[in-house]
Design a protein around this motif. Structure first.
Motif, PDB file in Angstrom:
ATOM      1  N   SER A  62       0.815  -1.214   0.000  1.00 34.27           N
ATOM      2  CA  SER A  62       0.000   0.000   0.000  1.00 34.27           C
ATOM      3  C   SER A  62       0.845   1.259   0.000  1.00 34.27           C
ATOM      4  CB  SER A  62      -0.912   0.024   1.239  1.00 34.27           C
ATOM      5  OG  SER A  62      -1.876  -0.990   1.192  1.00 34.27           O
ATOM      6  N   MET A  63       2.069   1.140   0.491  1.00 32.05           N
ATOM      7  CA  MET A  63       2.955   2.303   0.609  1.00 32.05           C
ATOM      8  C   MET A  63       4.383   1.808   0.556  1.00 32.05           C
ATOM      9  SD  MET A  63       2.195   3.053   4.657  1.00 32.05           S
ATOM     10  CE  MET A  63       0.427   2.987   4.412  1.00 32.05           C
ATOM     11  N   GLY A  64       5.315   2.712   0.712  1.00 26.71           N
ATOM     12  CA  GLY A  64       6.719   2.326   0.666  1.00 26.71           C
ATOM     13  C   GLY A  64       7.375   2.775  -0.622  1.00 26.71           C
ATOM     14  N   ALA A  65       8.688   2.528  -0.714  1.00 25.69           N
ATOM     15  CA  ALA A  65       9.479   3.057  -1.826  1.00 25.69           C
ATOM     16  C   ALA A  65       9.747   2.047  -2.922  1.00 25.69           C
ATOM     17  CB  ALA A  65      10.809   3.591  -1.287  1.00 25.69           C
ATOM     18  N   THR A  66       9.217   0.819  -2.825  1.00 27.71           N
ATOM     19  CA  THR A  66       9.510  -0.189  -3.842  1.00 27.71           C
ATOM     20  C   THR A  66       8.742   0.090  -5.133  1.00 27.71           C
ATOM     21  OG1 THR A  66       7.744  -1.686  -3.123  1.00 27.71           O
ATOM     22  CG2 THR A  66       9.882  -1.903  -2.034  1.00 27.71           C
ATOM     23  N   SER A  67       9.271  -0.416  -6.233  1.00 30.72           N
ATOM     24  CA  SER A  67       8.635  -0.172  -7.532  1.00 30.72           C
ATOM     25  C   SER A  67       7.311  -0.904  -7.674  1.00 30.72           C
ATOM     26  CB  SER A  67       9.581  -0.595  -8.665  1.00 30.72           C
ATOM     27  OG  SER A  67       9.869  -1.990  -8.582  1.00 30.72           O
ATOM     28  N   ASP A  68       7.089  -1.949  -6.875  1.00 36.88           N
ATOM     29  CA  ASP A  68       5.842  -2.710  -6.942  1.00 36.88           C
ATOM     30  C   ASP A  68       4.738  -2.121  -6.069  1.00 36.88           C
ATOM     31  OD1 ASP A  68       6.777  -4.538  -8.761  1.00 36.88           O
ATOM     32  OD2 ASP A  68       7.393  -6.005  -7.266  1.00 36.88           O
ATOM     33  N   ALA A  69       5.033  -1.115  -5.272  1.00 32.99           N
ATOM     34  CA  ALA A  69       4.008  -0.503  -4.423  1.00 32.99           C
ATOM     35  C   ALA A  69       2.881   0.051  -5.296  1.00 32.99           C
ATOM     36  CB  ALA A  69       4.612   0.611  -3.572  1.00 32.99           C
ATOM     37  N   ILE A  70       1.661  -0.062  -4.807  1.00 34.99           N
ATOM     38  CA  ILE A  70       0.506   0.365  -5.600  1.00 34.99           C
ATOM     39  C   ILE A  70       0.600   1.833  -6.018  1.00 34.99           C
ATOM     40  CG2 ILE A  70      -2.002   0.706  -5.538  1.00 34.99           C
ATOM     41  CD1 ILE A  70      -2.183  -1.872  -3.893  1.00 34.99           C
ATOM     42  N   PRO A  71       0.982   2.761  -5.126  1.00 31.01           N
ATOM     43  CA  PRO A  71       1.112   4.156  -5.580  1.00 31.01           C
ATOM     44  C   PRO A  71       2.117   4.309  -6.722  1.00 31.01           C
ATOM     45  CG  PRO A  71       1.042   4.062  -3.185  1.00 31.01           C
ATOM     46  CD  PRO A  71       1.177   2.644  -3.657  1.00 31.01           C
ATOM     47  N   ALA A  72       3.222   3.562  -6.670  1.00 35.13           N
ATOM     48  CA  ALA A  72       4.222   3.642  -7.732  1.00 35.13           C
ATOM     49  C   ALA A  72       3.683   3.066  -9.036  1.00 35.13           C
ATOM     50  CB  ALA A  72       5.493   2.903  -7.316  1.00 35.13           C
ATOM     51  N   ARG A  73       2.946   1.965  -8.953  1.00 33.78           N
ATOM     52  CA  ARG A  73       2.359   1.357 -10.155  1.00 33.78           C
ATOM     53  C   ARG A  73       1.411   2.340 -10.856  1.00 33.78           C
ATOM     54  NH1 ARG A  73       2.730  -4.162 -10.820  1.00 33.78           N
ATOM     55  NH2 ARG A  73       3.508  -5.419  -9.085  1.00 33.78           N
ATOM     56  N   LEU A  74       0.534   2.961 -10.066  1.00 34.40           N
ATOM     57  CA  LEU A  74      -0.434   3.884 -10.662  1.00 34.40           C
ATOM     58  C   LEU A  74       0.249   5.139 -11.193  1.00 34.40           C
ATOM     59  CD1 LEU A  74      -3.400   3.612  -8.127  1.00 34.40           C
ATOM     60  CD2 LEU A  74      -3.120   2.444 -10.325  1.00 34.40           C
ATOM     61  N   ALA A  75       1.276   5.603 -10.490  1.00 36.31           N
ATOM     62  CA  ALA A  75       1.966   6.824 -10.918  1.00 36.31           C
ATOM     63  C   ALA A  75       2.646   6.640 -12.271  1.00 36.31           C
ATOM     64  CB  ALA A  75       2.994   7.243  -9.872  1.00 36.31           C
ATOM     65  N   GLU A 173       8.562  -4.749   1.122  1.00 36.55           N
ATOM     66  CA  GLU A 173       7.847  -5.578   0.142  1.00 36.55           C
ATOM     67  C   GLU A 173       7.641  -7.029   0.559  1.00 36.55           C
ATOM     68  OE1 GLU A 173       7.758  -6.302  -4.691  1.00 36.55           O
ATOM     69  OE2 GLU A 173       9.370  -5.136  -3.778  1.00 36.55           O
ATOM     70  N   THR A 174       8.687  -7.769   0.897  1.00 41.95           N
ATOM     71  CA  THR A 174       8.560  -9.180   1.273  1.00 41.95           C
ATOM     72  C   THR A 174       7.763  -9.314   2.560  1.00 41.95           C
ATOM     73  OG1 THR A 174      10.720  -9.645   0.291  1.00 41.95           O
ATOM     74  CG2 THR A 174       9.845 -11.290   1.804  1.00 41.95           C
ATOM     75  N   PRO A 175       6.818 -10.271   2.638  1.00 36.93           N
ATOM     76  CA  PRO A 175       6.080 -10.459   3.891  1.00 36.93           C
ATOM     77  C   PRO A 175       7.017 -10.740   5.061  1.00 36.93           C
ATOM     78  CG  PRO A 175       5.005 -11.651   2.109  1.00 36.93           C
ATOM     79  CD  PRO A 175       6.300 -11.139   1.560  1.00 36.93           C
ATOM     80  N   VAL A 176       6.779 -10.078   6.171  1.00 36.47           N
ATOM     81  CA  VAL A 176       7.614 -10.265   7.361  1.00 36.47           C
ATOM     82  C   VAL A 176       7.607 -11.726   7.790  1.00 36.47           C
ATOM     83  CG1 VAL A 176       7.811  -9.705   9.815  1.00 36.47           C
ATOM     84  CG2 VAL A 176       7.386  -7.892   8.152  1.00 36.47           C
ATOM     85  N   ALA A 177       6.443 -12.380   7.721  1.00 35.33           N
ATOM     86  CA  ALA A 177       6.356 -13.788   8.128  1.00 35.33           C
ATOM     87  C   ALA A 177       7.284 -14.661   7.290  1.00 35.33           C
ATOM     88  CB  ALA A 177       4.914 -14.276   8.006  1.00 35.33           C
ATOM     89  N   GLN A 178       7.486 -14.298   6.039  1.00 36.47           N
ATOM     90  CA  GLN A 178       8.387 -15.055   5.171  1.00 36.47           C
ATOM     91  C   GLN A 178       9.835 -14.899   5.631  1.00 36.47           C
ATOM     92  OE1 GLN A 178       7.438 -14.665   0.988  1.00 36.47           O
ATOM     93  NE2 GLN A 178       9.595 -14.879   0.413  1.00 36.47           N
ATOM     94  N   ILE A 179      10.194 -13.704   6.059  1.00 35.63           N
ATOM     95  CA  ILE A 179      11.542 -13.463   6.593  1.00 35.63           C
ATOM     96  C   ILE A 179      11.752 -14.268   7.866  1.00 35.63           C
ATOM     97  CG2 ILE A 179      13.088 -11.710   7.552  1.00 35.63           C
ATOM     98  CD1 ILE A 179      12.675 -11.473   4.522  1.00 35.63           C
ATOM     99  N   VAL A 180      10.756 -14.267   8.738  1.00 39.26           N
ATOM    100  CA  VAL A 180      10.848 -15.012   9.994  1.00 39.26           C
ATOM    101  C   VAL A 180      10.912 -16.513   9.719  1.00 39.26           C
ATOM    102  CG1 VAL A 180       9.642 -15.561  12.145  1.00 39.26           C
ATOM    103  CG2 VAL A 180       9.725 -13.194  11.329  1.00 39.26           C
ATOM    104  N   ALA A 181      10.088 -16.998   8.782  1.00 40.28           N
ATOM    105  CA  ALA A 181      10.089 -18.427   8.449  1.00 40.28           C
ATOM    106  C   ALA A 181      11.451 -18.875   7.928  1.00 40.28           C
ATOM    107  CB  ALA A 181       9.008 -18.709   7.408  1.00 40.28           C
ATOM    108  N   GLY A 182      12.139 -17.975   7.233  1.00 31.82           N
ATOM    109  CA  GLY A 182      13.447 -18.311   6.695  1.00 31.82           C
ATOM    110  C   GLY A 182      14.593 -18.084   7.657  1.00 31.82           C
TER     111      GLY A 182
END
Length: 260
Positions: A62-75, A173-182
């Motif tokens: 929903s937010m953040g500086a990654t290129s996949d963020a929804i605001p960046a996609r729409l922009a 971007e990456t789900p936090v749970a995925q980082i913890v699982a790894g």
């Protein structure tokens, strides 16, 4: 004497006189969704398909500086029919004219996650959560709504802001749970609806009620939508009892009443 045409010939004559009406065509309804709603929307895709349309889910924060963020996609001009994301971030897109007015569909609580099979630490009270965080070797939080609250408010309210500075990190971007699982962090914070779908991770539970921050998740039609009618139909579908149950099962708390 008047002769009557055979039934088959009469039917053919009538059909040939009717205007040509194109057959209904199934459409792809493109929904950009952040992680908090993605699991419930994915589960709902087969039910929505019964309407004749096909849900195409595009994931992005929903937010953040990654290129996949929804605001960046729409922009950068990516098109969609509906956005489903954190309400506050959606309001910002509406103010820029990129999406229509939002409708809040559910509230999302913040939870604590550990690696599957790891002991579940005590988090039931503010004091217990404080001790758990001080004892944890590493802590992760997201770059979206829950992480903003954890890093800017939760640590401060627990009086451990300085102690967490060197061992807590934001995960873009990456789900936090995925980082913890790894094994990338011993403990993590994120929306419960983003924790539950991740294999190898286990939800410990929500943070204490006195510290909880509920995040609204909302939907809105996109500007210049390829299929505005399909988008409106999908938004109506999200108010159905089926959709609300899917949200509830994914860890969200639906708001309002289901449509008949």
């Amino acid at each position: 004497m008047i002769r009557h045409a055979a039934p088959a010939l009469l039917a053919a004559a009538i059909l040939s006189a009717l205007p040509c009406v194109p057959a209904a065509r199934a459409a792809d309804v493109v929904v950009m969704a952040s992680g908090g709603m993605a699991a419930s929307l994915r589960a709902l895709a087969p039910d929505f398909a019964r309407s004749g349309d096909h849900l195409v889910l595009v994931r992005g924060p929903s937010m953040g500086a990654t290129s996949d963020a929804i605001p960046a996609r729409l922009a950068r001009g990516e098109r969609c029919d509906v956005v489903a994301m954190v309400g506050g971030a959606l309001d910002g897109l509406h103010a820029k004219g990129l999406v229509g007015a939002g409708t809040v569909m559910a509230m999302s609580p913040i939870g604590v996650v550990v690696r599957a099979g790891a002991p579940h630490p005590a988090i039931g009270t503010p004091d217990a959560l404080r001790r758990t965080l001080l004892d944890a070797p590493s802590v992760a939080f997201s770059d979206s709504a829950s992480g903003v609250y954890v890093s800017h408010d939760l640590f401060r309210r627990l009086g451990i802001e300085d102690q967490m500075r060197d061992k807590a990190r934001m995960i873009p971007e990456t789900p936090v749970a995925q980082i913890v699982a790894g094994g990338g962090a011993a403990i993590g914070f994120q929306q419960i609806s983003e924790i539950l779908p991740v294999k190898g991770a286990e939800l410990v539970g929500p943070i204490p009620q006195s510290l909880q921050k509920l995040t609204p998740f909302a939907v809105a039609p996109c500007r210049d939508a390829p299929d505005p009618a399909g988008g409106r139909a999908f938004i109506r579908f999200l108010s159905s009892g089926t959709a609300r149950e899917a949200m509830r099962s994914s860890g969200l708390d639906p708001v309002g009443r289901a449509t008949p």
